[in-house]
Every structure is written in structure tokens, then in C-alpha cells.
Design a protein around this motif. Structure first.
Motif, PDB file in Angstrom:
ATOM      1  N   GLY A   1      -8.125  -5.044  -5.372  1.00 26.43           N
ATOM      2  CA  GLY A   1      -8.037  -4.144  -4.972  1.00 26.43           C
ATOM      3  C   GLY A   1      -9.173  -4.507  -4.316  1.00 26.43           C
TER       4      GLY A   1
ATOM      5  N   SER B   1      -5.647   0.488  -9.404  1.00 24.75           N
ATOM      6  CA  SER B   1      -4.168   0.402  -9.578  1.00 24.75           C
ATOM      7  C   SER B   1      -3.356   0.057  -9.718  1.00 24.75           C
ATOM      8  CB  SER B   1      -5.241  -1.765  -9.215  1.00 24.75           C
ATOM      9  OG  SER B   1      -5.794  -1.931  -7.787  1.00 24.75           O
TER      10      SER B   1
ATOM     11  N   VAL C   1       0.057  -6.749  -6.279  1.00 23.68           N
ATOM     12  CA  VAL C   1      -0.310  -5.707  -5.909  1.00 23.68           C
ATOM     13  C   VAL C   1      -0.906  -6.089  -5.150  1.00 23.68           C
ATOM     14  CG1 VAL C   1      -0.449  -3.783  -6.950  1.00 23.68           C
ATOM     15  CG2 VAL C   1       0.438  -5.410  -7.801  1.00 23.68           C
TER      16      VAL C   1
ATOM     17  N   ILE D   1      -3.295  -9.074  -8.847  1.00 28.00           N
ATOM     18  CA  ILE D   1      -4.258  -7.307  -8.384  1.00 28.00           C
ATOM     19  C   ILE D   1      -5.436  -7.184  -7.342  1.00 28.00           C
ATOM     20  CG2 ILE D   1      -3.941  -4.910  -8.647  1.00 28.00           C
ATOM     21  CD1 ILE D   1      -3.324  -5.770 -11.271  1.00 28.00           C
TER      22      ILE D   1
ATOM     23  N   THR E   1      -8.265   1.507 -13.043  1.00 31.21           N
ATOM     24  CA  THR E   1      -7.457   1.112 -13.665  1.00 31.21           C
ATOM     25  C   THR E   1      -7.608   0.016 -15.263  1.00 31.21           C
ATOM     26  OG1 THR E   1      -6.951  -0.534 -11.020  1.00 31.21           O
ATOM     27  CG2 THR E   1      -5.833  -1.587 -12.938  1.00 31.21           C
TER      28      THR E   1
ATOM     29  N   THR F   1       4.296   1.653  -6.069  1.00 32.11           N
ATOM     30  CA  THR F   1       3.837   1.889  -7.006  1.00 32.11           C
ATOM     31  C   THR F   1       5.288   1.628  -7.865  1.00 32.11           C
ATOM     32  OG1 THR F   1       2.042   3.544  -7.474  1.00 32.11           O
ATOM     33  CG2 THR F   1       3.307   2.840  -9.715  1.00 32.11           C
TER      34      THR F   1
ATOM     35  N   GLU G   1     -12.066   2.860  -7.764  1.00 33.29           N
ATOM     36  CA  GLU G   1     -10.515   3.419  -7.777  1.00 33.29           C
ATOM     37  C   GLU G   1      -9.247   2.612  -8.306  1.00 33.29           C
ATOM     38  OE1 GLU G   1      -7.872   0.576  -5.411  1.00 33.29           O
ATOM     39  OE2 GLU G   1      -9.010  -1.370  -7.191  1.00 33.29           O
TER      40      GLU G   1
ATOM     41  N   VAL H   1     -10.821  -5.499  -8.511  1.00 34.36           N
ATOM     42  CA  VAL H   1      -9.765  -4.463  -8.915  1.00 34.36           C
ATOM     43  C   VAL H   1     -10.882  -3.093  -9.598  1.00 34.36           C
ATOM     44  CG1 VAL H   1      -8.287  -3.165 -10.884  1.00 34.36           C
ATOM     45  CG2 VAL H   1      -7.942  -5.700  -9.568  1.00 34.36           C
TER      46      VAL H   1
ATOM     47  N   SER I   1       0.017   0.022  -6.371  1.00 44.01           N
ATOM     48  CA  SER I   1      -0.119   0.621  -8.010  1.00 44.01           C
ATOM     49  C   SER I   1       0.770  -0.459  -8.174  1.00 44.01           C
ATOM     50  CB  SER I   1       0.158   1.916  -7.875  1.00 44.01           C
ATOM     51  OG  SER I   1      -0.227   1.898  -9.141  1.00 44.01           O
TER      52      SER I   1
ATOM     53  N   TYR J   1      -8.475  -8.897  -0.106  1.00 45.69           N
ATOM     54  CA  TYR J   1      -8.649  -7.912  -1.451  1.00 45.69           C
ATOM     55  C   TYR J   1     -10.522  -7.453  -1.007  1.00 45.69           C
ATOM     56  CZ  TYR J   1     -11.105 -12.099  -2.888  1.00 45.69           C
ATOM     57  OH  TYR J   1     -12.126 -13.172  -3.054  1.00 45.69           O
TER      58      TYR J   1
ATOM     59  N   GLN K   1      -3.798  -4.154  -1.971  1.00 45.56           N
ATOM     60  CA  GLN K   1      -4.424  -3.562  -2.109  1.00 45.56           C
ATOM     61  C   GLN K   1      -3.399  -1.740  -1.534  1.00 45.56           C
ATOM     62  OE1 GLN K   1      -7.428  -4.566   1.678  1.00 45.56           O
ATOM     63  NE2 GLN K   1      -9.147  -4.230   0.232  1.00 45.56           N
TER      64      GLN K   1
ATOM     65  N   SER L   1       0.529  -0.839   0.153  1.00 49.31           N
ATOM     66  CA  SER L   1      -0.081  -0.061  -0.421  1.00 49.31           C
ATOM     67  C   SER L   1       0.795   0.886  -0.037  1.00 49.31           C
ATOM     68  CB  SER L   1      -0.946  -0.507   1.333  1.00 49.31           C
ATOM     69  OG  SER L   1      -1.569   0.925   1.187  1.00 49.31           O
TER      70      SER L   1
END
Length: 936
Positions: A726, A754, A693, A724, A787, A672, A752, A783, A698, A745, A695, A669
């Protein structure tokens, strides 16, 4: 014959050779000038302390001659058994070292056993007789003068001695042949010898303040009726295979030993009594030995009187009555040889952060001394159980790392070493002044507020060397450490035993990170009752023991904000022997079992967030806010080309580097991970290897048509792919745990983001965890629509190509080839869009091109083309899932549709009408040629 006669002319020649050697200095005040020292010294000679003397051959001080060696003089011997310094009968030596300027004798090679050391031959009595010949050098010794005087030795260091002549004859560090009581010997250190440290062959001489370190045979040896006194002796052995601290042989002459301390970190035998030799020891401490006493031949315990009683041969006998400490020998041991830390630190020592220090053998910070380690210092240890850094009772450590410049300690080869141990005087249920299971270290007292120093921003790697099945080192071992000690920001990474273990004490720890610890990440016993604030534990290895093991008395320590994550199942917390604990803020994900209460323990003894531990199978704990981003200082950075286990700050890869994945790589979190065009990432195969990735994290994959990003396994076998997680909606709920990796998740933010994915190729994905759980190529857990995902290809996958677990994300330009399960799969209410897809199946036994499951959320697919050369099923609709497809081409399938359970054709609308098995579908405009970048 009591003298050695020599031709007068030869005598004069040899004498002149000594006094007329090269006296040139270097003219610049740099390297000391050198001078040769060899042959027979036949006239009184005083050495020059500003000169380094090179000893070559057998240098002998003749009868009636005195060799004076001033403070600070260094004598360097050539290598071999023919090189030694001997004082003959009637000769004398006067070594005038001081604590700040000892005399040093060593070999030119620095190798144990590379020269013959110092030998004194006197006229005192010996049971061997008078004018007998020594086993080495043909030297003559022994007479009738008990008070014979061979001179004076004070503050002398002898290194590297003990050369072997043959299997039965060896030199020692200091050999005393029938030396009389008129001789004065004090403050002698004998280090790194291949045979005995000091050996008495009869005689009446006494010696005091003797330090013996890592002598391969006997530290102290006597025979032939020696009956002097040895006072204040300290023996330390950190090497394997030494013989004894004391070997006593010969006639029962009963010498007296006053205050003898012997420490071994490698077991072994302390005292061996042979041939009915006798001795009296007043003040004896021995720790770390496997056996204290051995009585060979006719010897019995009655012949060794210790503190007024016969030696105690019981297995649990303890001797700790000598006050002699390594600090008494600071003059010999408080120096760093090159970058090597000294075996005994006995006065305050501050390291230089520009130097990479090494550990070879135990490094002991003794009572009254402080070891200061500035920010950025790196210490590299030999691996194995003999190598560790220990702060003894009364000693102190000051580790001054910072977030930008932590202190790091690791092994030289990645194999386990002993780590850092701190021994305090606080209380422990084991008692007072007890002996640790490792290193023979002493700990425990009654001062709960005592301080052993400060530790801040320390990384410990590769710790946990195993001594035996029951005894192991940890990363950070805290033995009865008091609350006055400050410990914060400690990371233990890749440990073969525990990460941190508390053996009683009252110390508290703030900000603790443990990664891939094979036994227990946190362990306590013997009544520890401090506090641990903010801890993060991650395990991506198989077969670890626990995140927490609690044992011993119910002292109820407190842990605030503890997060534990496992990607391989396992047990989170084990409570043993009715130990108690209070945890305020606890999150645990990915474990097969949260709690185990062994023996008499019950859930009532573990209070979490104000209630007894919940042992229900579906119990969930997610109240700790601790994140691995709290430990960016320890986990950031690439090791060579390996991606780090935890990415906690913004990280951009270099497309010119081929990166590797070994274990989970977690983008946390607030961080990136940017992957530029053309970057290759190669993963080890298996279920423990993936890129996820989390929550709030990114990813930004910046591939291009000419330079896509590619991720694949190293050997073509399946790995875990890209996942991923999200905060968008899912019918599974909020903050739910994924079927793989223990990942969390789901939330309430459908928009949102990601991050971004563009031009990505995923190969060899789909590792199988069990019959019900597998990784996919691209797994999208809740996700959000913010995104962006475009131009993704999944090739040769052992499970699904892309799977949506709820969420609102959309994907454009998706390619799947030879996916063994479902090329596209969705569940848990995904309701995004999939546009311009091409699926190609040239393998037998795949499942489908589309599997739709879960709530009727009705995602939209535009221009979906699927081609099979091996028949099979094209689209399976399950559990009343719905979908709309605008533009569909299906070619080569044995069956176009299957509606399982309550699903019906009406729930799949294709080009405006319900799906129909009798219809030929060829309305998609997507073709394989739309994906030329896959072959770039």
C-alpha cells in the motif's frame, strides 16, 4: 536391344485399359473426377487437366509414343516402390505446365519416399555402356546419340518421391538415365523427397530453373559421365540429416553449373566430390552449412572450379556469387498446404485470421514479397531449431495486430522454437551482406533508413531454440534493420534465450514487454543505435541472465522509461566491450546487482537520468513510470485455470474453477482482482509462487461463512501466500523495497484502500528465501486504513501468520493455527487494530504468538486468545515497540513475555496495566468456536 517387345494382344489390352477408364465427372463442378493411370502406354496419349489421375503400378511410355500432360494436370500415385512413371528409350513426354498452372505429381499419402517419381530413359552416352539396366525398375538406358530427345518438361512439381527398394537402390524425384541434349527440361521443383532430388546417370541433357526442397539424400547428384549444364538452381534444406546439396561421382566429365544457390538451416555438407569427378560452377552461394566441401577418395579441390578458381576449403571461406533466389520459384512455393505456411514466400501473401497457421521448417519471406498478418491471427510452430519465420533482405512483413486482437506466435508444445527474424540492409559493424549465426541468413548494408515493414501488437511465446552452445534463436531477432521499419507493442513471453536482440541497425521499438526470458530480455550488439521507448521486464524464474546486455561498438542507443522487476534476484544490466547507452527513466527492483561492467566498460558509459550509473550497493532507481498495465493486451486473461503473471485490468474469478498459481501473480496499479465466495486457488510450492497486490492495485475477496475463499499449496509444502503493498505510512520510508519479491511499498496516505478481504483461509504459506527473508501467510506492507480485512485464517505456516510492515490497516476476526514462527508480527510503525484473534499452537519449536518490533506506534489488540499445548513463548516485545491489549487470554505457554533489547514491561499495557509475568491472563472473550467457517 533398344526396344521393349510385348505380345500384341497384351499391348492392346493394356492400351484399352488406359483409354477406356472411367470418365465420369462429379456432375456438380466440385471435386475433379478421377481416372486410373497404369500399365504400358503404347499410343500417343494426352491427359485431361480437369481429371485427377491415379497412378498405380509402373506406368511406362513405350518407344515411339508421346505422353502429353497439359498445364494444371495432377497425377496422384499409390504408395510403394512399384509405383512410378517412366519414359522408355525412344518414348517421349511433353509436360506443358505454366507458372500459374504447373503440373503436379505426388503420392496419395504426402509422405516422403512413398512413390518412385519420374524416370526418363534415353539413348545418349553413359560410361556404364549401352542398353544397360537401371538399378530400379529393370529399365534399359544408354546409347550413342548425344542429341537424343526424350521430350519436354516445363513447370513440373514432384513431391514425396524417393521410395527405397533396398539399401543400395532408391528412386529419386527426377531420374535422368542417359538423357540426350535434345530433351528440354526447365522449371522443375522437387519437394519432400526421401532420396535424391534430381540424378543424372550419364547423358548430355541440360536443365534450367530447378528448385529442390528438403530432399533427404542429395539435392543434385550425377554419375556415369554426365556432361550437360545445370542453370539457375535453388536448394533449401530445413530437415536434419540430409546428405548434400551436390554429390558428384564417376568420370571427370566436367559438367557446368551456372548460378547455384544452396541454403541449409540445419548445417550439413554442401558439396561432395567423389571418384575424381570434376565440375565447373559459375555463380555459387552456400549458407548455413557446417562444411562447404568434401573431397572423397582421389578427389581434390582442383577438380571443382568455382568462379575461375579451385574450391576454397578454408574454414572461413564464403561463397555468395549466385543471384538465384527462392523468388524465382514462386510458381512452386507460394502456396499454403492446408494451414501450413510455405517454406518460401516469394510474392505478396495475406493470411486469413480465421485460420490457425502452422510452421514446420523455416518460412522465408523473400526479397520483393510482403507477408501480411491481420489482427487476431495465430501461428503455431513446431518446436526446434529448424522452425522459424524469417524476413529476408528486401522482404517485408506487415503484422496488423490490435490491442483487442493481437497476433500471436507460439510453439505447438511449449518447447522452444526459432521465433521471428528480420534481416535488413541497414548498417552493422559486422559488415555488408554478412551471414547470421542462425539459419545462414544474410544481412547488413548501407541503407540506414530502409524499411522491412511494420509490426504492431505481436505476442511471441516459447522462443529461443538452441542451435549450439554459441548460437541460439531469440524471440525477435533484428539483423541490421533500418529506421524505416515500424515496431511497436511487442511482447515476448517464456523465452529460452533473449527476448529481443538487435544486431546493428537503426530501427526503434516502442512498447516492449518481456516476461520470464531465460537469457537477456533486451540485447544489442554490432552497433545498434536506435531507440526503445517504454519497456517493461518481469522475471519470476531462477537463473536468467540480465534485463539488458549491451555489447559491441559504442553506438549509444537510447532507452526511455524502462522498468525491470525480478522476484528472484539476479543482474539487471550488463555492459560489455565498452558499449554505451543512455537511459531516461529507469526503475529496477528485486535484483541482487544493478550493474556489471565487463571488460573495458565503466559506469561512465551508461548514462541514466543524466548521470553515470550509480554502482553503490544502496543505489535506488525508480524514475520510470512504465507499468505492466501498459501491456494489458498481452498479459490479461487466464490460461486454462492458471492465474496470469500480471493482472492489469479488473478481473473476476469464477468460483466453479480451481485456479492455479505458478510464479508470482501481480495485481497491478489500477486493477482489481475479485475473488468470489467458494473460490479455491492452488499454488505451486516455493518462493517464486505468491499472489501480490501492488501499490495502487486492489483485491476483493468475497468469501462467506458458508463459502470461504481458500488458498493453499499443491503439495502441502510452503508457498509465498498473499501480499498487499500500500501507500500508507511506514517508518521505512516511501517507495521502499520489500524483503521479498522486490515489491515496492510505502507512501503518505494513511487512509488509502487496497481493497477488501472477507472469509479467507491461507494454508501452507511461509516459503523461505534465505535465513533473513521469508514469506508469511498474509503480508501487509504499508496498507492503509481504507482497506477492510475480516475473517482471515492462516493454518500450517512455515513463517509468520500475519505480518504488518507499517501501515494503518485494521483486522477483525483473525485465526492462526500451527504457525512455525510468529502468529502475529508487526514492525515499521504499524498502528492499526487487531480485534478478536485466536491463536492455536500444537507444534514444537514455534517462535511466538506475537512478535512486536520497531517504532513505538502502539497498535491496539482487542480480545486476543493464544493457546499452546507445547509450551513456548507467548509474546515478545523488541526494540521498544509498544502495544495495548484489551482482553488477553494465554494458556499453556512456558513463558508469557519476553522483553528484548531496550523493551520493558511498561511498553505493553494489558487491560490497563503493564504486562506482568506473574499474572494469569484470561480476559479475552474470543474462543475457537467463533471460527466454525474454517472447517467448511
Amino acid at each position: 536391344m533398344k526396344t521393349i517387345k510385348i505380345n500384341f494382344i497384351l499391348t492392346m489390352i493394356l492400351s484399352l485399359a488406359i483409354v477406356s477408364c472411367n470418365n465420369d465427372d462429379d456432375g456438380g463442378g466440385g471435386t475433379p473426377p478421377e481416372q486410373g493411370l497404369d500399365g504400358l502406354i503404347t499410343a500417343d496419349l494426352t491427359l485431361d487437366p480437369s481429371v485427377t489421375y491415379n497412378l498405380s503400378g509402373d506406368v511406362r511410355v513405350a518407344e515411339g509414343v508421346t505422353l502429353t500432360i497439359p498445364a494444371g494436370t495432377e497425377i496422384v500415385s499409390a504408395v510403394g516402390t512399384g509405383n512410378y512413371l517412366a519414359v522408355l528409350q525412344g518414348g517421349m513426354i511433353d509436360i506443358q505446365g505454366t507458372p500459374t498452372n504447373p503440373v503436379v505429381m505426388r503420392s496419395s499419402s504426402g509422405t516422403a519416399g512413398s512413390w518412385g517419381g519420374l524416370l526418363l530413359c534415353g539413348n545418349a552416352p553413359t560410361t556404364a555402356g549401352e542398353d544397360v539396366t537401371a538399378e530400379v525398375g529393370g529399365l534399359v538406358y544408354g546409347g550413342a546419340s548425344a542429341s537424343d530427345d526424350s521430350g519436354n518438361i516445363n513447370y513440373l512439381i514432384i513431391r514425396d518421391a524417393g521410395a527405397q527398394i533396398n539399401a543400395d537402390s532408391q528412386y529419386n524425384g527426377l531420374s535422368l538415365y542417359a538423357v540426350g541434349s535434345g530433351t528440354s527440361i526447365s522449371n522443375v521443383a522437387i519437394i519432400n523427397g526421401a532420396d535424391d532430388g534430381v540424378e543424372f546417370f550419364g547423358g548430355t541433357v541440360s536443365a534450367s530453373n530447378i528448385y529442390l526442397e528438403n530432399n533427404e539424400d542429395d539435392a543434385v547428384d550425377w554419375t556415369e559421365g554426365w556432361n550437360g549444364t545445370l542453370s539457375n538452381t535453388y536448394v533449401v534444406n530445413t530437415i536434419q540429416g540430409f546428405s548434400t546439396a551436390i554429390e558428384a561421382d564417376g568420370t571427370a566429365s566436367n559438367p557446368t553449373i551456372e548460378n547455384f544457390t544452396a541454403i541449409s538451416s540445419t548445417g550439413g555438407l554442401a558439396v561432395q566430390m567423389k571418384a575424381a569427378s570434376t565440375a565447373t560452377i559459375n555463380g555459387f552461394t552456400a549458407t548455413g552449412f557446417d562444411i562447404l566441401f568434401e573431397f572423397a577418395g582421389t578427389s581434390t579441390a582442383a577438380e571443382l572450379v568455382i568462379d575461375g578458381a579451385a574450391a576454397n576449403t578454408a574454414d572461413d571461406a564464403v561463397y555468395a556469387s549466385s543471384p538465384t533466389n527462392a523468388s524465382d520459384f514462386a510458381w512452386a512455393t507460394d502456396n499454403i498446404v492446408g494451414s501450413a505456411l510455405p517454406a518460401n514466400i516469394t510474392s505478396d501473401l495475406t493470411l486469413d485470421p480465421s485460420i490457425e497457421y502452422t510452421i514446420s521448417g523455416p518460412v522465408l519471406v523473400n526479397s520483393g514479397a510482403t507477408l501480411t498478418i491481420p489482427a487476431g491471427t495465430v501461428i503455431v510452430s513446431d518446436s526446434g531449431t529448424a522452425n522459424y519465420l524469417a524476413v529476408l533482405q528486401g522482404g517485408s512483413i506487415d503484422i496488423q495486430g490490435t490491442a483487442g486482437n493481437p497476433v500471436e506466435m507460439r510453439s505447438v508444445d511449449g518447447n522452444p522454437w526459432g521465433g521471428l527474424l528480420v534481416c535488413g540492409n541497414a548498417s552493422t559493424t559486422a559488415g555488408t551482406n554478412v551471414t547470421a549465426e542462425v539459419g545462414g541468413l544474410v544481412y547488413g548494408g548501407n541503407n540506414d533508413t530502409e524499411s522491412s515493414g511494420s509490426i504492431d501488437y505481436l505476442i511471441l511465446r516459447n522462443t529461443g531454440a538452441q542451435i549450439n552452445a554459441d548460437s541460439q534463436f531469440n524471440g525477435l531477432s533484428l539483423y541490421a534493420v533500418g529506421s524505416g521499419t515500424s515496431i511497436s507493442n511487442v511482447a515476448v513471453i517464456s523465452g529460452a534465450d533473449d527476448g529481443i536482440e538487435f544486431f546493428g541497425g537503426t530501427v526503434s521499438v516502442t512498447n516492449f514487454y518481456a516476461e520470464n526470458i531465460e537469457d537477456d530480455a533486451i540485447d544489442w550488439t554490432e552497433g545498434w543505435n536506435g531507440t526503445m521507448d517504454t519497456a517493461y521486464i518481469v522475471n519470476t524464474i531462477q537463473g536468467f541472465s540480465t534485463a539488458i546486455e549491451a555489447d559491441g561498438t559504442a553506438s549509444n542507443p537510447t532507452l526511455n522509461n524502462l522498468t525491470a522487476i525480478s522476484s528472484t534476484g539476479g543482474l539487471a544490466i550488463q555492459m560489455k566491450a565498452a558499449s554505451t547507452a543512455t537511459i531516461n527513466g529507469f526503475s529496477a527492483t528485486g535484483f541482487d546487482l544493478l550493474f556489471e561492467f565487463a571488460g573495458t566498460s565503466t559506469p561512465a558509459e551508461l548514462v541514466i537520468d543524466g548521470a553515470a550509473a550509480d554502482t553503490a550497493d544502496d543505489a535506488v532507481y525508480d524514475t520510470s513510470p512504465t507499468n505492466s498495465s501498459n501491456f494489458a493486451w498481452a498479459t490479461e486473461g487466464l490460461t486454462s485455470e492458471a492465474l496470469p503473471a500480471n493482472i492489469t485490468t479488473d478481473t473476476t474469478l469464477d468460483p466453479s474453477v480451481e485456479y492455479t498459481i505458478s510464479g508470482p501473480v501481480l495485481v497491478n496499479s489500477g486493477a482489481t482482482l475479485t475473488i468470489p465466495a467458494g473460490t479455491d486457488i492452488i499454488s505451486e510450492s516455493g518462493t517464486a509462487n505468491y499472489l501480490a497486490v501492488l501499490q495502487g492495485g486492489s483485491i476483493d475477496i468475497q468469501g462467506t461463512m458458508a463459502n470461504p475463499v481458500e488458498m493453499r499449496s499443491v503439495d502441502g509444502n510452503p508457498w509465498g501466500g498473499l501480499l498487499i503493498c500500500g501507500n500508507s505510512t511506514t517508518t521505512a520510508g516511501e517507495n521502499v523495497t520489500a524483503e521479498v519479491g522486490g515489491l515496492v511499498y510505502g507512501g503518505s496516505n494513511p487512509t488509502e484502500s487496497s481493497g477488501n478481504i472477507d472469509y479467507l483461509i491461507l494454508r501452507n504459506t511461509g516459503a523461505q528465501i534465505n535465513a533473513d527473508s521469508q514469506f508469511n501467510g498474509l503480508s501487509l506492507y504499508a496498507v492503509g486504513s481504507g482497506t477492510t480485512i475480516d475473517n482471515v485464517a492462516v493454518i500450517d505456516g512455515a513463517d509468520d501468520g500475519i505480518e504488518f510492515f507499517g501501515g494503518t490497516v485494521s483486522v477483525t476476526n483473525f485465526y492462526a493455527e500451527n504457525i512455525e514462527d510468529d502468529s502475529v508480527d508487526w514492525t515499521e510503525g504499524w498502528n492499526g487494530t487487531l480485534a478478536n484473534s485466536f491463536v492455536k499452537q500444537d507444534i514444537v519449536g514455534f517462535s511466538t504468538s506475537i512478535e512486536a518490533d520497531g517504532t513505538a506506534s502502539n497498535p491496539t489488540l482487542t480480545n486476543f486468545t493464544a493457546i499452546s499445548t507445547e509450551g513456548g513463548l507467548a509474546i515478545q516485545m523488541k526494540a521498544a515497540s509498544t502495544a495495548t491489549i484489551n482482553g488477553l487470554t494465554l494458556t499453556g505457554y512456558a513463558l508469557q513475555f519476553e522483553f528484548a533489547g531496550t523493551s520493558t514491561a511498561a511498553e505493553l499495557v494489558i487491560d490497563g496495566v503493564a504486562a506482568n509475568e506473574g499474572t494469569t491472563y484470561n480476559t479475552s472473550t474470543t474462543v475457537e468456536a467463533d471460527f466454525p467457517w474454517i472447517d467448511n
